[in-house]
Scaffold this active site. Structure first.
Site, short mmCIF file in Angstrom:
data_model
loop_
_atom_site.label_atom_id
_atom_site.label_comp_id
_atom_site.label_asym_id
_atom_site.label_seq_id
_atom_site.Cartn_x
_atom_site.Cartn_y
_atom_site.Cartn_z
N LYS A 51 -16.30 82.08 -10.46
CA LYS A 51 -17.68 82.32 -10.92
C LYS A 51 -18.29 83.50 -10.19
O LYS A 51 -19.02 84.30 -10.74
CB LYS A 51 -18.54 81.08 -10.65
CG LYS A 51 -18.08 79.86 -11.35
CD LYS A 51 -18.99 78.71 -10.96
CE LYS A 51 -18.26 77.40 -10.93
NZ LYS A 51 -17.77 77.03 -9.57
N LYS A 57 -14.51 83.77 1.83
CA LYS A 57 -15.96 83.66 1.63
C LYS A 57 -16.71 84.52 2.65
O LYS A 57 -17.75 85.09 2.34
CB LYS A 57 -16.43 82.20 1.75
CG LYS A 57 -15.98 81.34 0.57
CD LYS A 57 -16.81 81.59 -0.66
CE LYS A 57 -16.29 80.84 -1.87
NZ LYS A 57 -16.82 81.22 -3.15
N LYS A 63 -8.12 85.19 -8.26
CA LYS A 63 -8.37 83.93 -8.95
C LYS A 63 -9.60 84.07 -9.85
O LYS A 63 -10.57 84.73 -9.44
CB LYS A 63 -8.61 82.89 -7.84
CG LYS A 63 -9.01 81.53 -8.30
CD LYS A 63 -9.40 80.65 -7.12
CE LYS A 63 -10.88 80.35 -7.14
NZ LYS A 63 -11.35 79.13 -6.55
N1 AQP Z 1 -9.08 80.18 -11.27
C1 AQP Z 1 -8.85 78.88 -11.19
N2 AQP Z 1 -7.64 78.39 -11.59
C2 AQP Z 1 -7.40 77.06 -11.53
N3 AQP Z 1 -8.30 76.15 -11.09
C3 AQP Z 1 -9.50 76.60 -10.70
N4 AQP Z 1 -10.60 75.98 -10.23
C4 AQP Z 1 -11.56 76.89 -9.98
N5 AQP Z 1 -11.12 78.12 -10.28
C5 AQP Z 1 -9.85 77.98 -10.73
C6 AQP Z 1 -10.69 74.54 -10.02
O1 AQP Z 1 -11.96 74.09 -10.44
C7 AQP Z 1 -12.38 73.05 -9.57
C8 AQP Z 1 -13.77 73.29 -9.08
O2 AQP Z 1 -13.90 74.52 -8.44
P1 AQP Z 1 -15.32 74.93 -7.82
O3 AQP Z 1 -16.11 75.65 -8.81
O4 AQP Z 1 -15.98 73.78 -7.19
O5 AQP Z 1 -14.91 75.82 -6.66
P2 AQP Z 1 -14.17 77.16 -6.70
O6 AQP Z 1 -12.69 76.87 -6.75
O7 AQP Z 1 -14.67 77.90 -5.52
O8 AQP Z 1 -14.59 77.82 -8.07
P3 AQP Z 1 -15.06 79.28 -8.28
O9 AQP Z 1 -15.23 79.55 -9.71
O10 AQP Z 1 -14.10 80.17 -7.53
O11 AQP Z 1 -16.48 79.26 -7.64
P4 AQP Z 1 -17.13 80.27 -6.66
O12 AQP Z 1 -16.87 81.64 -7.21
O13 AQP Z 1 -18.58 79.91 -6.68
O14 AQP Z 1 -16.48 80.06 -5.34
C9 AQP Z 1 -11.36 72.92 -8.46
O15 AQP Z 1 -10.53 71.82 -8.73
C10 AQP Z 1 -10.61 74.20 -8.54
O16 AQP Z 1 -9.27 74.03 -8.13
#
Ligand code: AQP
Length: 325
Positions: free
Chosen positions: A194, A111, A191
């Site tokens: 978003k 991050k 990964k």
């Molecule tokens: N690519 C992924 N594969 C499997 N699981 C995933 N999760 C997120 N991306 C994947 C699971 O979704 C839940 C919530 O995630 P989150 O949105 O709170 O946080 P994050 O993991 O940081 O998601 P993003 O999309 O990557 O958000 P940004 O880009 O804003 O940081 C979790 O259970 C996570 O494991």
């Protein structure tokens, strides 16, 4: 019934990584646990965001949860900021969490790299807030994708530190890892996230899904159709494993390793299956989009139910840590 908590930050539209990594298994767990599913909006504030858009993003996430099958009769669906005990507990946990524990979390380093102009304390404190989210409900387990395992390990360490300092209070929550533990983005490298613009969103139309998949990166060894590939290292094949029948998987595996099938055909089969998987969810999304007052009421009721539990926990914690009565 034992309790579990899980949440997703409303930092953008939800994608199939969130769906396969988290939401899909939430639905099954509703039969076995008392579930609290949160839209964790405090977390979404740790990166630059548009405050006018945030409430819409919360609504979008709530609609996605409901459309995927979160049943408000069985589970509490809530918004994190409606239960301020989460942040009160975070402060208390901050005082038992060594700085170094947070600094070594790999997602913090990622991050920092992605948000050079906004390296705020919230980014560092994110896993402590996540710990509070989970343990304020004395959750015994947390359904998460693989990416969240380092956070959960830190949660368990913080729980051990709190319990040994102030007496046994919280269970050590265990991860429940889903079948789609890690969904890679359309770039084939990182990964699906978003914030990385490498996603298939839950609301993408069939045309959009086909278009996105058609340009998705596959096994880079396959420059031409006649080059054999290694399906285990192909992002598209890993999605087949979640979405396609065993016969289709075998057909694609053979076609790829023997170079008898091009990536185009392999993607076409996947696109059909993904479109079919998302169709019922998207139909329900349309329903909830036109019933937003009902969604608001569900969030209100879920928030009250969650808060009743959180207030009991914070009362016990306040007494244990010696705060003024
Ligand atoms: N690519 C992924 N594969 C499997 N699981 C995933 N999760 C997120 N991306 C994947 C699971 O979704 C839940 C919530 O995630 P989150 O949105 O709170 O946080 P994050 O993991 O940081 O998601 P993003 O999309 O990557 O958000 P940004 O880009 O804003 O940081 C979790 O259970 C996570 O494991």
């Amino acid at each position: 019934m034992d309790r579990i908590f899980s949440g997703i930050q409303p930092s953008g539209s939800l994608h199939i990584g969130n769906y396969f990594g988290a939401i899909k298994q939430w639905i099954k767990l509703q039969e076995k646990y008392q579930c609290i599913y949160g839209i964790v909006d405090y977390h979404a504030m740790t990166v630059v965001y548009d405050q006018k858009e945030l409430p819409d993003r919360v609504m979008d996430a709530a609609i996605a949860y409901l459309s995927a099958g979160v049943d408000p009769e069985k589970s509490a669906l809530m918004v994190q900021s409606q239960v301020p005990e989460h942040t009160e507990l975070t402060w208390i946990l901050n005082t038992v969490t060594p700085l170094g524990w947070c600094e070594r979390v790999p997602t913090f380093k990622d991050k920092v790299r992605q948000n050079r102009d906004n390296v705020n304390l919230g980014l560092l404190d994110y896993p402590v807030l996540m710990t509070a989210d989970i343990i304020i409900y004395k959750s015994v387990a947390v359904p998460v994708g693989q990416d969240q395992l380092p956070h959960l390990e830190l949660t368990r360490e913080i729980v051990r530190k709190f319990n040994s300092t102030f007496g046994d209070t919280f269970p050590e929550p265990k991860p429940i890892i889903s079948e789609g533990a890690l969904i890679i983005g359309l770039d084939g490298k990182q990964k699906m996230s978003k914030s990385l613009d490498n996603c298939i969103y839950l609301s993408d139309s069939p045309e959009k899904i086909k278009k996105k998949l058609s340009t998705a990166v596959t096994d880079t060894r396959r420059q031409r159709k006649t080059d054999p590939g290694v399906p285990q290292e192909c992002n598209i094949y890993s999605l087949h494993k979640l979405l396609s029948t065993p016969q289709q998987q075998q057909y694609c595996h053979q076609g790829c390793t023997q170079a008898s099938m091009g990536c185009f055909e392999c993607k076409k089969i996947l696109a059909e299956n993904l479109i079919n998987e998302l169709a019922p969810l998207q139909e329900k999304q349309q329903f909830w989009l036109s019933h937003q007052d009902q969604v608001r009421e569900i969030l209100h009721q879920g928030g009250m139910a969650a808060r009743a539990i959180a207030q009991q926990t914070i009362q016990e914690v306040r007494e244990k840590v010696g705060l003024w009565k």
